[in-house]
Design an enzyme around this catalytic site. Structure first.
Site, short mmCIF file in Angstrom:
data_model
loop_
_atom_site.label_atom_id
_atom_site.label_comp_id
_atom_site.label_asym_id
_atom_site.label_seq_id
_atom_site.Cartn_x
_atom_site.Cartn_y
_atom_site.Cartn_z
N ASP A 79 -3.28 8.74 -1.86
CA ASP A 79 -4.58 8.09 -1.76
C ASP A 79 -5.25 8.26 -3.12
OD1 ASP A 79 -6.56 6.62 -0.58
OD2 ASP A 79 -7.34 8.23 0.69
N ARG A 98 -0.96 -5.60 4.67
CA ARG A 98 -0.19 -5.01 3.57
C ARG A 98 1.04 -4.29 4.13
NH1 ARG A 98 -5.01 -1.45 1.18
NH2 ARG A 98 -4.74 -0.71 3.32
N ARG A 101 0.86 -1.18 0.00
CA ARG A 101 0.00 0.00 0.00
C ARG A 101 0.90 1.23 0.00
NH1 ARG A 101 -2.51 4.56 0.23
NH2 ARG A 101 -4.74 4.61 0.74
N GLU A 124 -11.11 5.37 -5.39
CA GLU A 124 -11.55 3.98 -5.30
C GLU A 124 -12.11 3.53 -6.65
OE1 GLU A 124 -11.06 2.06 -2.75
OE2 GLU A 124 -10.36 3.61 -1.36
#
Length: 208
Positions: free
Chosen positions: A87, A124, A82, A90
């Site tokens: 960010d 992760r 990750r 999605e």
């Protein structure tokens, strides 16, 4: 299709990730520490990007890892990574597919180094991602900052809650000003707000 990509000799020495310890020192350390010498959490994972899951999560098939200051060959071990500094949208929101596709074109099948920060609750490895830049014109003496490129091209937000690097904040300002990628939208929804809304709606979405 599998790719086998190799970097020029000495590329690991150009990574801004600290000094290597001679092999003899690693041997002594191993004899002294036994099974504890390598530790559970690698400092650096070096390997091939075998899968891109979305704009901020990949799988790396390792060739070697740096543990306790010593390089260890570790071919074939898969690590789910990750990104620490960004960010991305999605998959269910606007820009999610484009972000994943851009990252796939950028590093799919390529060799990367992951400077590991921690392991999250999903198992992760969270860290900063670097790709060797063949022409040597990238940041950090020829090492290409993948997360900075994602931000600069408008395919991810700088995740300032977890990362305070001013260079990355500046990259986001450029992307916003020039309306690159997701910033073509006047008011794109940050993924953390999207996840919060989804969690409120059905209680099933947490940080991905």
């Amino acid at each position: 299709m599998r790719f086998s990509i190799r970097f020029p000799n000495g590329w690991l020495n150009r990574l801004p990730l600290g000094r290597k310890i001679p092999g003899s020192a690693c041997l002594v350390l191993g004899l002294l520490m036994g099974s504890f010498a390598w530790g559970e959490l690698p400092e650096i994972i070096s390997g091939l990007v075998s899968a891109v899951h979305d704009g901020d999560t990949i799988t790396v098939m390792s060739e070697k890892t740096l543990r306790e200051g010593c390089w260890k060959e570790e071919r074939g071990q898969e690590y789910r990574i990750r990104f620490q500094a960004v960010d991305a949208p999605e998959q269910g929101q606007s820009g999610g597919w484009e972000s994943k596709w851009f990252l796939t074109c950028l590093i799919g099948g390529e060799m990367v180094s992951v400077k590991v920060e921690k392991k999250d609750k999903f198992g992760r490895y969270v860290g900063r991602i670097f790709l060797e830049n063949a022409d040597g014109t990238g940041a950090a003496e020829g090492v290409w900052d993948v997360e900075k490129e994602m931000i600069l091209q408008g395919h991810a937000w700088h995740y300032s809650y977890f990362n305070q690097e001013t260079e990355l904040a500046g990259a986001e300002k450029v992307a916003r000003r020039e309306k690159r990628g997701l910033w073509e939208d006047e008011c794109p929804t940050p993924p953390w707000k999207y996840r919060a809304a989804m969690k409120k709606r059905d209680g099933a979405v947490s940080r991905q």
